[in-house]
Design a protein around this motif. Structure first.
Motif, short mmCIF file in Angstrom:
data_model
loop_
_atom_site.label_atom_id
_atom_site.label_comp_id
_atom_site.label_asym_id
_atom_site.label_seq_id
_atom_site.Cartn_x
_atom_site.Cartn_y
_atom_site.Cartn_z
N ASP A 63 97.99 18.67 -31.20
CA ASP A 63 98.72 17.41 -31.21
C ASP A 63 100.07 17.70 -30.55
OD1 ASP A 63 100.29 15.23 -31.74
OD2 ASP A 63 100.05 15.29 -33.93
N SER A 65 102.55 16.06 -29.88
CA SER A 65 103.77 15.46 -30.43
C SER A 65 104.40 16.38 -31.46
CB SER A 65 103.46 14.09 -31.05
OG SER A 65 102.64 14.21 -32.19
N TRP A 109 105.85 7.67 -32.42
CA TRP A 109 104.57 8.15 -31.87
C TRP A 109 104.63 8.19 -30.34
CZ3 TRP A 109 100.40 4.46 -30.15
CH2 TRP A 109 99.27 5.15 -29.70
N GLY A 112 107.15 10.71 -29.13
CA GLY A 112 106.68 12.07 -29.39
C GLY A 112 105.68 12.56 -28.38
N VAL A 113 104.71 11.71 -28.06
CA VAL A 113 103.65 12.11 -27.11
C VAL A 113 104.13 12.02 -25.67
CG1 VAL A 113 101.32 11.65 -26.28
CG2 VAL A 113 101.83 11.40 -28.71
N SER A 117 106.88 15.75 -25.86
CA SER A 117 105.93 16.80 -25.48
C SER A 117 106.23 17.34 -24.08
CB SER A 117 104.49 16.27 -25.54
OG SER A 117 104.21 15.38 -24.48
N THR A 158 109.74 5.57 -22.08
CA THR A 158 109.39 7.00 -22.05
C THR A 158 109.02 7.45 -20.65
OG1 THR A 158 107.09 6.51 -22.70
CG2 THR A 158 108.64 7.04 -24.46
#
Length: 282
Positions: A63, A65, A109, A112-113, A117, A158
């Motif tokens: 994962d 994230s 979420w 994070g991704v 990351s 993002t």
């Protein structure tokens, strides 16, 4: 990086879509690839499929994230291949909701991704690539929505950030022998419309079924149809391979949204033109 044979790449979001297209194109060019994804079954299938072509590949579930999960992926890559030359920060999700429907979990979420990351990818893999000497490369997947805001504020924000991060670090890492590219794809055949299938429970995001009628439903239907008729991810992978070989700063997949980008820059220039002959007050 004109000669990719024998190099080692780490690709996130590699079990399907653009990530699998990139992993496949690199493997076909003689690169050893560590595929990373949150979906174990899909990842196992992708790795098995590439191994049947005699590609030197492996998979690691992570994962991205979570910074520690990405570090685990880096450790697995070093243990399996002993080096890393290429990083592809590809994992991404569409979501977060529109104005009036936001939640802290949804924003966390997507950030994070889609963004953190990428930050951690540079932080963790950059030093590993430097160990190999000049000639490494990092590609980060943004979107054409990283240049022209579309309809999803969290996603767009993002992706704009990934473009800015790549532009800035391209200058910094060039001095260390590492090329940096940002991939801004258009409409590609991927599962991005089904991103909510992979939301980790810790984000506490309430997934609401999309409407079946009305403007939003019409948009979802039209966008889904556009994706189904979109560009083959393997073609995108081939463009990324070429971008790595030739150190392209920007990698585009088509010219469909070029007029929108030109219109945005025209609006920016108009802002400068409005104050061009004014004398600033001190």
């Amino acid at each position: 990086m004109k000669d990719l044979v024998g190099k080692v790449a780490f690709v996130t979001g590699a079990a399907s879509g653009i990530g699998l297209g990139i992993a496949t194109a690199l493997a076909q060019a003689g690169v050893k690839v560590m595929l990373c994804d949150i979906e174990k079954d899909a990842l196992d299938t992708a790795v098995a499929g590439l191994k049947r072509t005699n590609a030197d590949v492996e998979g690691v579930v992570a994962d991205v994230s979570l910074k520690e999960a990405l570090q685990t992926g880096a450790d697995a890559t070093m243990a399996r291949f002993g080096r890393v030359d290429i990083l592809v920060n590809n994992a991404g999700v569409g979501g977060g909701g529109n104005y009036g429907t936001w939640s802290d979990g949804g924003w966390n979420w997507v950030i994070g991704v889609n963004l953190l990351s990428v930050v951690w990818g540079f932080e963790i893999f950059g030093p590993l690539i430097e160990r190999q000497g000049p000639g490494g490369h990092i590609v980060s997947t943004a979107s054409i929505a990283g240049l022209v805001a579309a309809t999803n504020p969290a996603y767009d924000a993002t992706k704009y950030a990934v473009v800015a991060l790549s532009e800035g670090l391209r200058i910094t890492l060039a001095e260390r022998g590492i090329g940096v590219s940002v991939l801004c794809p258009g409409l590609i055949r991927t599962n991005i419309m089904n991103s909510t299938r992979n939301i980790p429970s810790r984000f506490d995001v309430k997934v609401v079924a999309p409407p079946t009628e009305g403007p939003i439903a019409d948009f979802i239907k039209a966008f889904s149809s556009a994706l189904e008729a979109g560009i083959d991810p393997l073609y995108v992978g081939e463009l990324v391979r070429e971008g790595i070989e030739n150190d392209w700063p920007y990698i585009f997949t088509d010219t469909q949204f070029e007029p929108a980008v030109e219109a945005r820059f025209a609006n920016i220039k108009a802002g400068f033109d409005r104050i061009r002959d004014r004398v600033p007050r001190h």
